[in-house]
Design a protein around this motif. Structure first.
Motif, PDB file in Angstrom:
ATOM      1  N   ILE A 119      -5.017  11.809  91.016  1.00 13.20           N
ATOM      2  CA  ILE A 119      -4.876  11.889  89.684  1.00 13.20           C
ATOM      3  C   ILE A 119      -4.404  10.274  89.386  1.00 13.20           C
ATOM      4  O   ILE A 119      -3.738   9.558  90.129  1.00 13.20           O
ATOM      5  N   THR A 120      -5.023   9.725  88.403  1.00 20.10           N
ATOM      6  CA  THR A 120      -4.732   8.279  87.874  1.00 20.10           C
ATOM      7  C   THR A 120      -3.654   8.467  86.702  1.00 20.10           C
ATOM      8  O   THR A 120      -3.315   9.170  86.103  1.00 20.10           O
ATOM      9  N   CYS A 160      -0.202   7.858  87.283  1.00 22.15           N
ATOM     10  CA  CYS A 160       0.926   9.073  87.503  1.00 22.15           C
ATOM     11  C   CYS A 160       2.183   8.432  87.590  1.00 22.15           C
ATOM     12  O   CYS A 160       3.278   9.002  87.561  1.00 22.15           O
ATOM     13  N   GLY A 206       0.355  12.369  83.695  1.00 21.26           N
ATOM     14  CA  GLY A 206      -0.026  12.141  85.179  1.00 21.26           C
ATOM     15  C   GLY A 206       1.199  12.445  86.145  1.00 21.26           C
ATOM     16  O   GLY A 206       0.855  13.125  87.038  1.00 21.26           O
ATOM     17  N   SER A 207       2.277  12.028  85.731  1.00 24.26           N
ATOM     18  CA  SER A 207       3.390  12.270  86.438  1.00 24.26           C
ATOM     19  C   SER A 207       3.773  13.747  86.507  1.00 24.26           C
ATOM     20  O   SER A 207       4.037  14.497  87.636  1.00 24.26           O
ATOM     21  N   ALA A 215       1.037  15.567  88.471  1.00 22.58           N
ATOM     22  CA  ALA A 215       1.198  15.621  89.950  1.00 22.58           C
ATOM     23  C   ALA A 215       2.209  16.488  90.606  1.00 22.58           C
ATOM     24  O   ALA A 215       1.978  17.119  91.439  1.00 22.58           O
ATOM     25  N   ALA A 223      -1.697  10.569  94.204  1.00 27.85           N
ATOM     26  CA  ALA A 223      -1.196  10.094  93.126  1.00 27.85           C
ATOM     27  C   ALA A 223      -1.372   8.541  92.669  1.00 27.85           C
ATOM     28  O   ALA A 223      -0.801   7.925  93.499  1.00 27.85           O
ATOM     29  N   CYS A 237      -0.669   5.237  90.900  1.00 27.55           N
ATOM     30  CA  CYS A 237       0.436   4.620  90.135  1.00 27.55           C
ATOM     31  C   CYS A 237       0.208   3.354  90.008  1.00 27.55           C
ATOM     32  O   CYS A 237      -0.488   2.564  90.829  1.00 27.55           O
ATOM     33  N   LEU A 277       8.075   9.137  91.407  1.00 29.31           N
ATOM     34  CA  LEU A 277       7.259  10.515  91.580  1.00 29.31           C
ATOM     35  C   LEU A 277       7.466  10.966  93.042  1.00 29.31           C
ATOM     36  O   LEU A 277       7.659  12.193  93.201  1.00 29.31           O
ATOM     37  N   THR A 288       1.242   8.699  97.370  1.00 32.91           N
ATOM     38  CA  THR A 288       1.034   7.825  96.132  1.00 32.91           C
ATOM     39  C   THR A 288       0.193   6.522  96.688  1.00 32.91           C
ATOM     40  O   THR A 288       0.157   6.189  97.941  1.00 32.91           O
ATOM     41  N   ASN A 291      -6.695  10.332  84.233  1.00 30.97           N
ATOM     42  CA  ASN A 291      -5.460  10.460  83.172  1.00 30.97           C
ATOM     43  C   ASN A 291      -5.107   9.128  82.872  1.00 30.97           C
ATOM     44  O   ASN A 291      -4.690   9.019  81.632  1.00 30.97           O
ATOM     45  N   THR A 339      -0.898  19.601  80.725  1.00 31.39           N
ATOM     46  CA  THR A 339      -1.023  19.754  82.134  1.00 31.39           C
ATOM     47  C   THR A 339      -1.457  20.989  82.514  1.00 31.39           C
ATOM     48  O   THR A 339      -2.178  21.149  83.364  1.00 31.39           O
TER      49      THR A 339
END
Length: 313
Positions: A34-35, A37, A42-43, A46, A58, A60, A69, A79, A112, A261
């Motif tokens: 996931i971009t 985050c 995104g957060s 995740a 993730a 970040c 996160l 991450t 994202n 989400t």
């Protein structure tokens, strides 16, 4: 006649509901990148996928965002620092992902990461203001996707691209709307190409939600910066009330991010994901239906509801 049509519609909806409830197996063995985050969609996504047992990777932008996160998730979540405007950062992240997924490939990619500023009426902005948004929301999304596509094909996985209702109806100025129109076009062509390889591509079209990039003080600041650098003649043509009305419009956002989400999660875990997901009642009941109306009607409606400049014809 009508009863038969209603019965057929009911059976079709029932079948669709049944298919969409079916989930893929082995979620605890599937990797998802996931971009964006650090915050927002995104957060939350995740943490949501991590709770379901998926192996979340993730991306970040900052180490501080990555640390927050990791503190809120299980030890499974990993991450990586990822700046989608940097080819070097994307290449390094792709190599990092390749090391972790191995021969299994990458089950899911959620594009994202995005920005909404600078945002203001088009006349208030400069070329570089448009480029800054397009580089993140569209060009970065394309480069991340292309760099990871071989891994996604290996897993016969999913690509989930975050567009917007303003990727159908462009109702305010700046690079955000053009970038989301571009996301829609890229996703459509990619979905057709990837069908041959068993890869499914979904588009998420949220309405107005309150995240770090929308409904925030940063949006208002970008609007004010654009206003302050305009010539006095241009300012007079719009008037102070126009500026105030624009600021008020920016504050009307939905804080319930789980509506978005939830769509992303379904696109990644359902055996039969949708091509498009409209998230939020404003998207479902207003913007998506309006996108099928003649331009004369939508133009008249948005002209009536949008801020009015001081000098008009």
């Amino acid at each position: 006649m009508w009863l038969w049509l209603l019965a057929l519609l009911g059976l079709w909806l029932l079948r669709r509901w049944n298919l969409e409830r079916q989930t893929v197996g082995g979620l605890d063995e599937k990797f998802v990148l996931i971009t964006g985050c650090d915050s927002g969609f995104g957060s939350l996504l995740a943490r949501q996928l991590d709770a379901r047992g998926l192996r979340v990777l993730a991306g970040c932008l900052s180490e501080a965002g990555a640390a927050r996160l990791r503190a809120a998730a299980s030890s499974r979540l990993q991450t990586v620092l990822l700046d989608v405007t940097s080819s070097d950062s994307i290449a390094a992240a792709a190599a990092w992902v390749r090391e972790r997924v191995g021969d299994r490939g990458l089950w899911g990619l959620v594009n994202n990461a995005g920005i909404a500023v600078p945002s203001a009426p088009n006349e208030w902005l400069r070329k570089e203001d448009f480029v800054a948004v397009l580089n993140v929301n569209l060009v970065g999304l394309i480069e991340v996707t292309l760099s990871l596509l071989p891994l996604i094909k290996r897993a016969r996985g999913r690509v989930v691209n975050v567009a917007s209702v303003v990727g159908r109806l462009s109702i305010f100025g700046g690079g955000y709307c053009p970038s989301k129109f571009g996301v829609e076009a890229f996703s459509d062509s990619l979905r057709l190409e990837m069908r041959h390889f068993g890869v499914k591509v979904s588009i998420i079209e949220p309405g107005y939600f309150k995240t770090a990039i929308t409904g925030s003080a940063e949006l208002e600041k970008s609007l004010l910066r654009a206003w302050e650098r305009m010539p006095s003649e241009t300012k007079a043509s719009y008037g102070d009330k126009y500026l105030q009305d624009c600021e008020e419009m920016m504050k009307k956002c939905n804080p319930n991010l789980s509506l978005v989400t939830g769509c992303m999660e379904h696109a990644l875990t359902s055996r039969y994901p949708r091509c498009r997901y409209a998230a939020g009642w404003d998207a479902k009941l207003i913007y998506i239906p309006l996108s099928y109306f003649p331009s004369a009607i939508t133009d008249a409606l948005f002209t009536w509801t949008s801020p009015k400049p001081a000098q008009r014809v």
